[in-house]
Design a protein around this motif. Structure first.
Motif, PDB file in Angstrom:
ATOM      1  N   ARG A 109     -29.420  62.572  27.436  1.00 29.36           N
ATOM      2  CA  ARG A 109     -29.010  63.372  26.273  1.00 29.36           C
ATOM      3  C   ARG A 109     -27.952  64.397  26.669  1.00 29.36           C
ATOM      4  N   THR A 110     -28.165  65.039  27.806  1.00 35.92           N
ATOM      5  CA  THR A 110     -27.251  66.078  28.259  1.00 35.92           C
ATOM      6  C   THR A 110     -25.878  65.494  28.591  1.00 35.92           C
ATOM      7  N   MET A 111     -25.846  64.353  29.288  1.00 30.30           N
ATOM      8  CA  MET A 111     -24.559  63.747  29.647  1.00 30.30           C
ATOM      9  C   MET A 111     -23.861  63.184  28.421  1.00 30.30           C
ATOM     10  N   CYS A 112     -24.599  62.591  27.487  1.00 36.39           N
ATOM     11  CA  CYS A 112     -23.978  62.092  26.249  1.00 36.39           C
ATOM     12  C   CYS A 112     -23.415  63.248  25.431  1.00 36.39           C
ATOM     13  N   ARG A 113     -24.165  64.322  25.332  1.00 31.85           N
ATOM     14  CA  ARG A 113     -23.670  65.502  24.617  1.00 31.85           C
ATOM     15  C   ARG A 113     -22.380  66.010  25.263  1.00 31.85           C
ATOM     16  N   TYR A 114     -22.355  66.062  26.589  1.00 30.11           N
ATOM     17  CA  TYR A 114     -21.152  66.473  27.309  1.00 30.11           C
ATOM     18  C   TYR A 114     -19.987  65.527  26.982  1.00 30.11           C
ATOM     19  N   GLY A 115     -20.255  64.226  27.021  1.00 29.88           N
ATOM     20  CA  GLY A 115     -19.208  63.252  26.732  1.00 29.88           C
ATOM     21  C   GLY A 115     -18.662  63.377  25.323  1.00 29.88           C
ATOM     22  N   PHE A 116     -19.550  63.512  24.328  1.00 32.84           N
ATOM     23  CA  PHE A 116     -19.103  63.605  22.941  1.00 32.84           C
ATOM     24  C   PHE A 116     -18.455  64.954  22.634  1.00 32.84           C
ATOM     25  N   GLU A 117     -19.029  66.046  23.101  1.00 34.68           N
ATOM     26  CA  GLU A 117     -18.524  67.376  22.736  1.00 34.68           C
ATOM     27  C   GLU A 117     -17.376  67.854  23.610  1.00 34.68           C
ATOM     28  N   LYS A 118     -17.474  67.680  24.908  1.00 37.51           N
ATOM     29  CA  LYS A 118     -16.454  68.211  25.814  1.00 37.51           C
ATOM     30  C   LYS A 118     -15.335  67.219  26.101  1.00 37.51           C
ATOM     31  N   MET A 119     -15.681  65.931  26.228  1.00 36.18           N
ATOM     32  CA  MET A 119     -14.668  64.923  26.528  1.00 36.18           C
ATOM     33  C   MET A 119     -14.101  64.295  25.256  1.00 36.18           C
ATOM     34  N   ARG A 120     -14.731  64.592  24.125  1.00 37.46           N
ATOM     35  CA  ARG A 120     -14.298  64.081  22.818  1.00 37.46           C
ATOM     36  C   ARG A 120     -14.376  62.555  22.753  1.00 37.46           C
ATOM     37  N   LEU A 121     -15.389  61.978  23.411  1.00 37.34           N
ATOM     38  CA  LEU A 121     -15.588  60.533  23.356  1.00 37.34           C
ATOM     39  C   LEU A 121     -16.113  60.135  21.984  1.00 37.34           C
ATOM     40  N   HIS A 122     -15.861  58.885  21.601  1.00 37.32           N
ATOM     41  CA  HIS A 122     -16.378  58.328  20.355  1.00 37.32           C
ATOM     42  C   HIS A 122     -17.501  57.330  20.622  1.00 37.32           C
ATOM     43  N   LYS A 123     -17.499  56.748  21.820  1.00 39.96           N
ATOM     44  CA  LYS A 123     -18.484  55.713  22.141  1.00 39.96           C
ATOM     45  C   LYS A 123     -18.809  55.767  23.629  1.00 39.96           C
ATOM     46  N   ILE A 124     -20.089  55.699  23.933  1.00 44.67           N
ATOM     47  CA  ILE A 124     -20.555  55.598  25.310  1.00 44.67           C
ATOM     48  C   ILE A 124     -21.369  54.314  25.404  1.00 44.67           C
ATOM     49  N   SER A 125     -21.016  53.449  26.337  1.00 43.21           N
ATOM     50  CA  SER A 125     -21.692  52.162  26.515  1.00 43.21           C
ATOM     51  C   SER A 125     -22.384  52.139  27.868  1.00 43.21           C
ATOM     52  N   LEU A 126     -23.335  51.244  27.991  1.00 46.39           N
ATOM     53  CA  LEU A 126     -23.971  51.009  29.278  1.00 46.39           C
ATOM     54  C   LEU A 126     -24.498  49.594  29.297  1.00 46.39           C
ATOM     55  N   ALA A 158     -29.732  33.968  43.380  1.00 45.90           N
ATOM     56  CA  ALA A 158     -28.811  32.833  43.371  1.00 45.90           C
ATOM     57  C   ALA A 158     -28.371  32.496  41.950  1.00 45.90           C
ATOM     58  N   GLY A 159     -29.259  32.691  40.969  1.00 43.37           N
ATOM     59  CA  GLY A 159     -28.974  32.261  39.614  1.00 43.37           C
ATOM     60  C   GLY A 159     -28.265  33.274  38.749  1.00 43.37           C
ATOM     61  N   GLY A 160     -28.402  34.530  39.019  1.00 45.31           N
ATOM     62  CA  GLY A 160     -27.778  35.551  38.192  1.00 45.31           C
ATOM     63  C   GLY A 160     -28.822  36.427  37.528  1.00 45.31           C
ATOM     64  N   THR A 161     -28.400  37.534  37.012  1.00 45.27           N
ATOM     65  CA  THR A 161     -29.276  38.488  36.347  1.00 45.27           C
ATOM     66  C   THR A 161     -28.875  38.566  34.888  1.00 45.27           C
ATOM     67  N   THR A 162     -29.829  38.500  33.995  1.00 45.51           N
ATOM     68  CA  THR A 162     -29.544  38.652  32.578  1.00 45.51           C
ATOM     69  C   THR A 162     -29.524  40.136  32.246  1.00 45.51           C
ATOM     70  N   CYS A 163     -28.532  40.562  31.519  1.00 47.83           N
ATOM     71  CA  CYS A 163     -28.455  41.970  31.146  1.00 47.83           C
ATOM     72  C   CYS A 163     -27.987  42.091  29.702  1.00 47.83           C
ATOM     73  N   SER A 164     -28.271  43.225  29.110  1.00 46.26           N
ATOM     74  CA  SER A 164     -27.871  43.483  27.735  1.00 46.26           C
ATOM     75  C   SER A 164     -27.005  44.722  27.693  1.00 46.26           C
ATOM     76  N   PRO A 165     -25.787  44.619  27.183  1.00 43.67           N
ATOM     77  CA  PRO A 165     -25.014  45.846  27.028  1.00 43.67           C
ATOM     78  C   PRO A 165     -25.558  46.633  25.834  1.00 43.67           C
ATOM     79  N   TRP A 166     -25.621  47.916  25.962  1.00 47.02           N
ATOM     80  CA  TRP A 166     -26.063  48.807  24.898  1.00 47.02           C
ATOM     81  C   TRP A 166     -24.935  49.780  24.629  1.00 47.02           C
ATOM     82  N   ALA A 167     -24.901  50.331  23.471  1.00 47.92           N
ATOM     83  CA  ALA A 167     -23.851  51.291  23.168  1.00 47.92           C
ATOM     84  C   ALA A 167     -24.393  52.386  22.271  1.00 47.92           C
TER      85      ALA A 167
END
Length: 188
Positions: A109-126, A158-167
């Protein structure tokens, strides 16, 4: 320093190298991470000493417990582009006794708040490994929504890892309790 409710996000220091090395050598901490090869402590120290200062495109912060000042993890906004207002977020807690106690949620929450308020980001993905339910729980609590899935190869299998992008978008935070603003009265 960026204060949260339970944590303070602070710049990483060369003196943090031993904690980072210890976390990166703990199989339980690194379970969901694509960590490549573990590095010797001397190499981690050197990397921390030579790391460039935080800049708009790459902000790395240590997660420190407000109560006692202990470093318990790290969080990073990377690949930020002012033209698009987008960035990628990485986080992990290396001190296992702090898992499941709200510290990762507060750091997010703290890092997202920093990103949106101080960096003026519109979207944070992971990106998160599908099987990492604890991470999914934290991301949902913070207001992230799932966008879709992907399959990515991992050096660990050997086969790979399944992952889901979130935003997360600022608009999504309307459905979640808003964290206090960084400049709110009474904030340290």
């Amino acid at each position: 320093m960026v204060p949260g409710r339970l944590v303070t996000l602070r710049p990483m220091e060369p003196s943090d190298a031993e904690a980072l090395w210890r976390w990166n050598h703990d199989p339980e901490v690194m379970r969901w991470m694509d960590d490549g090869y573990a590095q010797p402590l001397a190499q981690v120290r050197k990397r921390m000493e030579e790391r460039p200062r935080n800049a708009y495109g790459d902000v790395l912060r240590g997660i420190e417990v407000r109560e006692d000042g202990r470093l318990i993890g790290l969080v990073r906004l990377r690949d930020a582009e002012p033209e698009t207002g987008c960035a990628e977020l990485d986080i992990y807690l290396g001190e296992k006794e702090y898992w499941g106690r709200g510290y990762a949620t507060d750091a997010m929450r703290t890092m997202c708040r920093y990103g949106f308020e101080k960096m003026r980001l519109h979207k944070i993905s992971l990106t998160v490994v599908t099987e990492n339910e604890a991470a999914h729980h934290v991301y949902r609590k913070v207001g992230f929504v799932e966008e879709g899935g992907c399959v990515r190869s991992s050096g660990a299998t050997a086969g790979g890892t399944t992952c889901s992008p979130w935003a997360s978008w600022r608009a999504n935070s309307a459905t979640e309790p808003r964290p206090p603003r960084l400049d709110a009265p009474g904030r340290r």
